[in-house]
Design a protein around this motif. Sequence first.
Motif, mmCIF file in Angstrom:
data_model
loop_
_atom_site.group_PDB
_atom_site.id
_atom_site.type_symbol
_atom_site.label_atom_id
_atom_site.label_comp_id
_atom_site.label_asym_id
_atom_site.label_seq_id
_atom_site.Cartn_x
_atom_site.Cartn_y
_atom_site.Cartn_z
ATOM 1 N N ILE A 87 0.863 -1.181 0.000
ATOM 2 C CA ILE A 87 0.000 0.000 0.000
ATOM 3 C C ILE A 87 0.895 1.225 0.000
ATOM 4 C CG2 ILE A 87 -1.664 1.342 1.348
ATOM 5 C CD1 ILE A 87 -2.826 -1.324 2.318
ATOM 6 N N GLY A 88 0.558 2.174 -0.848
ATOM 7 C CA GLY A 88 1.353 3.400 -0.913
ATOM 8 C C GLY A 88 0.906 4.280 -2.057
ATOM 9 N N LYS A 89 1.745 5.242 -2.387
ATOM 10 C CA LYS A 89 1.484 6.160 -3.492
ATOM 11 C C LYS A 89 2.112 5.583 -4.754
ATOM 12 C CE LYS A 89 0.145 9.842 -0.886
ATOM 13 N NZ LYS A 89 -1.170 9.582 -0.386
ATOM 14 N N GLY A 90 1.328 5.543 -5.816
ATOM 15 C CA GLY A 90 1.835 5.035 -7.078
ATOM 16 C C GLY A 90 2.319 6.154 -7.980
ATOM 17 N N ASN A 91 2.778 5.794 -9.145
ATOM 18 C CA ASN A 91 3.270 6.727 -10.141
ATOM 19 C C ASN A 91 2.087 7.330 -10.904
ATOM 20 O OD1 ASN A 91 4.386 7.986 -12.382
ATOM 21 N ND2 ASN A 91 5.945 6.427 -12.680
ATOM 22 N N PRO A 92 1.841 8.646 -10.800
ATOM 23 C CA PRO A 92 0.702 9.252 -11.496
ATOM 24 C C PRO A 92 0.785 9.108 -13.021
ATOM 25 C CG PRO A 92 1.830 10.871 -10.100
ATOM 26 C CD PRO A 92 2.582 9.591 -10.011
ATOM 27 N N GLU A 93 1.997 9.002 -13.559
ATOM 28 C CA GLU A 93 2.153 8.811 -15.000
ATOM 29 C C GLU A 93 1.665 7.434 -15.439
ATOM 30 O OE1 GLU A 93 6.149 9.631 -16.193
ATOM 31 O OE2 GLU A 93 6.140 11.612 -15.241
ATOM 32 N N TRP A 94 1.551 6.529 -14.491
ATOM 33 C CA TRP A 94 1.079 5.176 -14.775
ATOM 34 C C TRP A 94 -0.361 4.978 -14.310
ATOM 35 C CZ3 TRP A 94 5.897 2.045 -12.820
ATOM 36 C CH2 TRP A 94 6.963 2.239 -13.702
ATOM 37 N N GLY A 95 -1.078 6.069 -14.069
ATOM 38 C CA GLY A 95 -2.496 5.987 -13.750
ATOM 39 C C GLY A 95 -2.851 5.910 -12.282
ATOM 40 N N ALA A 96 -1.896 6.118 -11.391
ATOM 41 C CA ALA A 96 -2.196 6.046 -9.959
ATOM 42 C C ALA A 96 -2.898 7.315 -9.497
ATOM 43 C CB ALA A 96 -0.916 5.859 -9.156
ATOM 44 N N PRO A 97 -3.939 7.180 -8.688
ATOM 45 C CA PRO A 97 -4.573 8.367 -8.111
ATOM 46 C C PRO A 97 -3.671 8.994 -7.044
ATOM 47 C CG PRO A 97 -5.630 6.374 -7.297
ATOM 48 C CD PRO A 97 -4.598 5.948 -8.294
ATOM 49 N N THR A 98 -4.070 10.124 -6.509
ATOM 50 C CA THR A 98 -3.236 10.828 -5.529
ATOM 51 C C THR A 98 -3.248 10.172 -4.153
ATOM 52 O OG1 THR A 98 -5.062 12.328 -5.058
ATOM 53 C CG2 THR A 98 -3.439 13.054 -6.681
ATOM 54 N N GLU A 99 -4.302 9.442 -3.813
ATOM 55 C CA GLU A 99 -4.370 8.789 -2.500
ATOM 56 C C GLU A 99 -3.646 7.440 -2.536
ATOM 57 O OE1 GLU A 99 -8.033 7.632 -4.802
ATOM 58 O OE2 GLU A 99 -7.238 9.566 -4.243
ATOM 59 N N ASP A 100 -3.467 6.837 -1.361
ATOM 60 C CA ASP A 100 -2.836 5.521 -1.263
ATOM 61 C C ASP A 100 -3.648 4.484 -2.026
ATOM 62 O OD1 ASP A 100 -0.768 6.470 0.274
ATOM 63 O OD2 ASP A 100 -1.498 5.641 2.158
ATOM 64 N N VAL A 101 -2.940 3.526 -2.618
ATOM 65 C CA VAL A 101 -3.550 2.455 -3.400
ATOM 66 C C VAL A 101 -2.832 1.145 -3.103
ATOM 67 C CG1 VAL A 101 -4.320 3.903 -5.328
ATOM 68 C CG2 VAL A 101 -2.011 2.974 -5.338
ATOM 69 N N PHE A 102 -3.430 0.037 -3.536
ATOM 70 C CA PHE A 102 -2.707 -1.226 -3.563
ATOM 71 C C PHE A 102 -1.744 -1.137 -4.739
ATOM 72 C CE2 PHE A 102 -6.686 -2.831 -1.587
ATOM 73 C CZ PHE A 102 -6.135 -3.380 -0.445
ATOM 74 N N ILE A 103 -0.468 -1.392 -4.498
ATOM 75 C CA ILE A 103 0.539 -1.399 -5.555
ATOM 76 C C ILE A 103 0.904 -2.851 -5.823
ATOM 77 C CG2 ILE A 103 2.832 -0.662 -6.262
ATOM 78 C CD1 ILE A 103 2.545 1.684 -4.247
ATOM 79 N N ILE A 104 0.582 -3.306 -7.017
ATOM 80 C CA ILE A 104 0.833 -4.682 -7.416
ATOM 81 C C ILE A 104 2.108 -4.673 -8.270
ATOM 82 C CG2 ILE A 104 -0.105 -6.661 -8.670
ATOM 83 C CD1 ILE A 104 -2.930 -5.237 -8.072
#
Length: 87
Positions: A64-81
């Motif tokens: 769980i954390g912040k993803g890369n916005p260039e790869w479609g991650a929203p600004t809030e924490d997400v599941f990072i696979i």
Amino acid sequence: MKTLHLPLKKEWYEMIESGVKTEEYREIKPYWTKRIVGHNFTHVQFSYGYTKRTMTYELDSITIGKGNPEWGAPTEDVFIIKLRKRV
């Protein structure tokens, strides 16, 4: 082999297929929490939308954390696979 199945939109599917994108994101919502938490997945299979076109990768980790916005991650924490190699 326990596999997590995820449909992707064209842009994200092609980025993963080409090796540019090395992780996928899912929102931390009850729908995804139920499907991800507590399961010991070893692989992830992506489908091109809801077609029969698929690709499978070894799963490195799900965090769980912040993803890369260039790869479609929203600004809030997400599941990072995080992905390893394609099988």
